[in-house]
Design a protein around this motif. Structure first.
Motif, mmCIF file in Angstrom:
data_model
loop_
_atom_site.group_PDB
_atom_site.id
_atom_site.type_symbol
_atom_site.label_atom_id
_atom_site.label_comp_id
_atom_site.label_asym_id
_atom_site.label_seq_id
_atom_site.Cartn_x
_atom_site.Cartn_y
_atom_site.Cartn_z
ATOM 1 N N ASP A 210 62.049 -9.735 -7.930
ATOM 2 C CA ASP A 210 62.280 -8.609 -7.013
ATOM 3 C C ASP A 210 63.800 -8.520 -6.753
ATOM 4 O OD1 ASP A 210 62.705 -7.102 -4.745
ATOM 5 O OD2 ASP A 210 61.033 -7.976 -3.609
ATOM 6 N N LEU A 211 64.388 -7.385 -7.157
ATOM 7 C CA LEU A 211 65.850 -7.214 -7.075
ATOM 8 C C LEU A 211 66.390 -7.442 -5.663
ATOM 9 C CD1 LEU A 211 68.354 -6.448 -8.764
ATOM 10 C CD2 LEU A 211 67.856 -4.040 -8.256
ATOM 11 N N SER A 212 65.580 -7.124 -4.655
ATOM 12 C CA SER A 212 66.071 -7.265 -3.277
ATOM 13 C C SER A 212 66.236 -8.747 -2.905
ATOM 14 C CB SER A 212 65.127 -6.570 -2.300
ATOM 15 O OG SER A 212 63.920 -7.284 -2.211
ATOM 16 N N LYS A 213 65.584 -9.634 -3.666
ATOM 17 C CA LYS A 213 65.696 -11.074 -3.367
ATOM 18 C C LYS A 213 66.443 -11.819 -4.468
ATOM 19 C CE LYS A 213 61.246 -11.116 -1.032
ATOM 20 N NZ LYS A 213 59.837 -11.259 -1.329
ATOM 21 N N PHE A 214 66.656 -11.111 -5.580
ATOM 22 C CA PHE A 214 67.221 -11.774 -6.755
ATOM 23 C C PHE A 214 68.267 -10.855 -7.396
ATOM 24 C CE2 PHE A 214 66.225 -13.130 -11.371
ATOM 25 C CZ PHE A 214 67.209 -14.108 -11.342
ATOM 26 N N PRO A 215 69.517 -10.951 -6.907
ATOM 27 C CA PRO A 215 70.548 -10.004 -7.345
ATOM 28 C C PRO A 215 70.858 -10.031 -8.839
ATOM 29 C CG PRO A 215 71.445 -11.658 -5.805
ATOM 30 C CD PRO A 215 69.967 -11.858 -5.833
ATOM 31 N N ASP A 216 70.532 -11.132 -9.521
ATOM 32 C CA ASP A 216 70.833 -11.239 -10.967
ATOM 33 C C ASP A 216 69.694 -10.727 -11.855
ATOM 34 O OD1 ASP A 216 73.379 -13.253 -11.750
ATOM 35 O OD2 ASP A 216 72.682 -13.345 -9.683
ATOM 36 N N ARG A 217 68.668 -10.139 -11.240
ATOM 37 C CA ARG A 217 67.486 -9.803 -12.038
ATOM 38 C C ARG A 217 67.817 -8.956 -13.267
ATOM 39 N NH1 ARG A 217 63.368 -5.422 -10.338
ATOM 40 N NH2 ARG A 217 65.122 -4.219 -11.151
ATOM 41 N N ASP A 218 68.674 -7.943 -13.079
ATOM 42 C CA ASP A 218 68.919 -7.020 -14.192
ATOM 43 C C ASP A 218 69.679 -7.685 -15.351
ATOM 44 O OD1 ASP A 218 67.494 -5.182 -12.854
ATOM 45 O OD2 ASP A 218 69.209 -4.012 -12.125
ATOM 46 N N ARG A 219 70.425 -8.711 -15.027
ATOM 47 C CA ARG A 219 71.103 -9.467 -16.084
ATOM 48 C C ARG A 219 70.051 -10.128 -16.987
ATOM 49 N NH1 ARG A 219 73.913 -14.293 -16.388
ATOM 50 N NH2 ARG A 219 73.187 -14.976 -14.332
#
Ligand SMILES: NC(=O)c1ccc[n+]([C@@H]2O[C@H](COP(=O)([O-])OP(=O)(O)OC[C@H]3O[C@@H](n4cnc5c(N)ncnc54)[C@H](OP(=O)(O)O)[C@@H]3O)[C@@H](O)[C@H]2O)c1
Length: 259
Positions: A210-219
């Protein structure tokens, strides 16, 4: 030990899938007796070994509760013939929890992840080194670490902690082995190796965060969409090549991508 029996023993945790399964298959192909440890079993591996008459054992154990299996490993090793040419423990099992800060995760899940990644590595290594102390075999402990043991990332604190612990555990163990060698005792070689980024379930878990909890997700999503992930088979081949190097152990913290 008869000429037809294997001369190398390879113990691999997390052998039911991903990198561990590929390491187990390639070690079997190389003629080793392979003992895999995971909660699940790999039917594919079982089939592969059975078809070719290769020696495989799959022990089902939960490494989040590692005391009993470490004791079992020590007891089993003591029943083994001592004529092995090589004996290797690969601590490969690892756990990524749902990406996010630790205060959003349940305490039992955090505890289990740390135990699989760090406590199991320590206990299995201790059991292995103790039970094989008098073996003439070339003994190695290979810990599968991560770049995240060497730098931090948000959303993965327990994983970062386990891998950083694994790295420094390996460095301290290597110093102990050096000290044993200086006293004329048999010593093992120890390496903590980052394997690169691999197309396994672990990556699925990271890019599904979940991007809101995991800022590196899109990487992590980009690693997949841009074809940057290595296959488990290719990585296993590189890891096993690293393991076979004459200078294995001289550099305790290593990265397969630098090899
Ligand atoms: N994939 C990557 O990009 C990447 C990058 C850097 C480092 N690594 C490291 O490489 C190693 C292998 O990763 P992978 O990608 O192959 O992971 P994976 O596909 O998630 O497989 C993890 C393995 O660990 C075992 N495991 C997990 N929890 C366990 C437990 N409680 N008890 C026993 N076994 C357990 C699993 O077996 P069961 O579920 O059957 O128990 C499975 O065989 C890990 O140490 C990982 O940290 C991976």
């Amino acid at each position: 030990m008869s000429p037809s029996q294997p001369h190398s023993l390879t113990l691999i945790t997390g052998s039911s899938r991903g990198l561990g399964e590929a390491l187990a298959r390639q070690s079997l192909e190389a003629g080793h007796l392979v003992v895999g440890i995971a909660r699940g079993r790999s039917e594919a591996l079982e089939h592969f070994a059975h078809e070719r008459g290769l020696p495989l054992q799959q022990w089902q154990a939960d490494l989040s509760n590692p005391l009993q299996i470490a004791q079992h490993l020590a007891d089993w090793l003591r029943t083994q013939p001592r004529e092995w040419t090589a004996a290797t423990l690969i601590n490969n099992a690892g756990v990524v929890t749902t990406p996010g800060p630790i205060d959003g995760e349940s305490l039992p899940v955090l505890s289990a992840a740390l135990r699989v990644g760090l406590e199991a590595t320590l206990l299995l290594s201790a059991a292995f080194l103790d039970a094989t102390r008098d073996w003439s075999a070339d003994r190695k402990v290979l810990n599968i670490s991560s770049g995240l043991g060497r730098r931090a990332m948000a959303g993965s604190a327990v994983y970062c902690a386990a891998k950083a612990g694994m790295d420094n555990l390996s460095r301290a163990m290597a110093l102990d082995e050096e000290h044993k060698a200086a006293k004329g005792e048999r010593a093992a070689r120890v390496v903590s190796l980052a394997p690169g980024i691999i197309d396994t379930d672990m990556q699925v878990q990271l890019r599904s965060g979940d991007l809101s909890k995991f800022p590196d997700r899109d990487r992590f999503a980009a690693f997949k969409s841009e074809g940057q992930l290595a296959t488990a088979d290719d990585t296993a081949a590189r890891v096993l090549k690293f393991l076979a190097r004459n200078d294995f152990g001289q550099q305790v913290l290593a990265d397969v991508r630098d090899a």
